[in-house]
Design a protein around this motif. Structure first.
Motif, PDB file in Angstrom:
ATOM      1  N   UNK A   1       0.860  -1.313   0.084  1.00  0.00           N
ATOM      2  CA  UNK A   1       0.044   0.109  -0.149  1.00  0.00           C
ATOM      3  C   UNK A   1       0.962   1.400   0.032  1.00  0.00           C
ATOM      4  N   UNK A   2       0.570   2.341  -0.907  1.00  0.00           N
ATOM      5  CA  UNK A   2       1.303   3.424  -0.929  1.00  0.00           C
ATOM      6  C   UNK A   2       0.241   4.530  -0.637  1.00  0.00           C
ATOM      7  N   UNK A   3       0.822   5.301   0.574  1.00  0.00           N
ATOM      8  CA  UNK A   3       0.158   6.700   0.885  1.00  0.00           C
ATOM      9  C   UNK A   3      -0.035   7.606  -0.063  1.00  0.00           C
ATOM     10  N   UNK A   4      -1.092   7.993  -0.575  1.00  0.00           N
ATOM     11  CA  UNK A   4      -0.984   8.934  -1.563  1.00  0.00           C
ATOM     12  C   UNK A   4      -2.142  10.096  -0.958  1.00  0.00           C
ATOM     13  N   UNK A   5      -3.229   9.941  -0.436  1.00  0.00           N
ATOM     14  CA  UNK A   5      -3.991  10.833   0.112  1.00  0.00           C
ATOM     15  C   UNK A   5      -4.603  11.687  -1.163  1.00  0.00           C
ATOM     16  N   UNK A   6      -5.058  10.812  -2.168  1.00  0.00           N
ATOM     17  CA  UNK A   6      -5.779  11.337  -3.364  1.00  0.00           C
ATOM     18  C   UNK A   6      -7.449  11.675  -2.487  1.00  0.00           C
ATOM     19  N   UNK A   7      -7.806  13.100  -3.392  1.00  0.00           N
ATOM     20  CA  UNK A   7      -9.042  13.698  -2.683  1.00  0.00           C
ATOM     21  C   UNK A   7     -10.350  12.981  -3.434  1.00  0.00           C
ATOM     22  N   UNK A   8     -10.224  12.407  -4.484  1.00  0.00           N
ATOM     23  CA  UNK A   8     -11.436  12.091  -5.109  1.00  0.00           C
ATOM     24  C   UNK A   8     -11.461  10.300  -5.537  1.00  0.00           C
TER      25      UNK A   8
END
Length: 126
Positions: free
Chosen positions: A37-44
């Motif tokens: 798992x890679x942390x992106x923090x994509x908003x949508x």
């Protein structure tokens, strides 16, 4: 080596809007599967779905672990920022210490001029 983005991981932030991280998968020639798992923090969710099926460069360390190349670069960048922060912290502490030392020594000098020493008192009594 290139893995493929295969999963979306939603992150709930309480009252705040959810963000989305991504997961990749790579199967090597021996059949070993690497998932991370890679942390992106994509908003949508739409933005997260746009990554699915695309490739990501990964590094395999030979001990059964994989890391996305972009994360390895982030680690190096974070390490540099950490070192710079430590250096700035040391410089600030040193400067504050010099200022405090200057103020204290200046007060001691002023106090020394205003107070009579025992030898000064003996000379004035003679």
């Amino acid at each position: 080596m290139q893995a493929e983005w295969v999963g979306i991981v939603p992150n709930s932030h309480g009252q705040h809007a959810a963000t989305y991280d991504l997961g990749y998968e790579y199967i090597d020639e021996k059949g070993m599967t690497y998932r991370e798992k890679c942390i992106f923090g994509l908003s949508s969710i739409d933005e997260a779905e746009s990554y699915i099926g695309k490739k990501v460069d990964i590094y395999i360390d030979g001990k059964g672990h994989s890391i996305a190349v972009y994360k390895a670069n982030d680690f190096n960048q974070n390490f540099a920022w950490t070192l710079m922060g430590i250096a700035i912290g040391i410089a600030v502490c040193y400067t504050v210490g010099l200022i405090i030392w200057g103020v204290v020594s200046n007060r001691r000098k002023k106090r020394g001029k205003n107070e009579d020493t025992p030898s000064d008192i003996a000379q004035t009594n003679e």
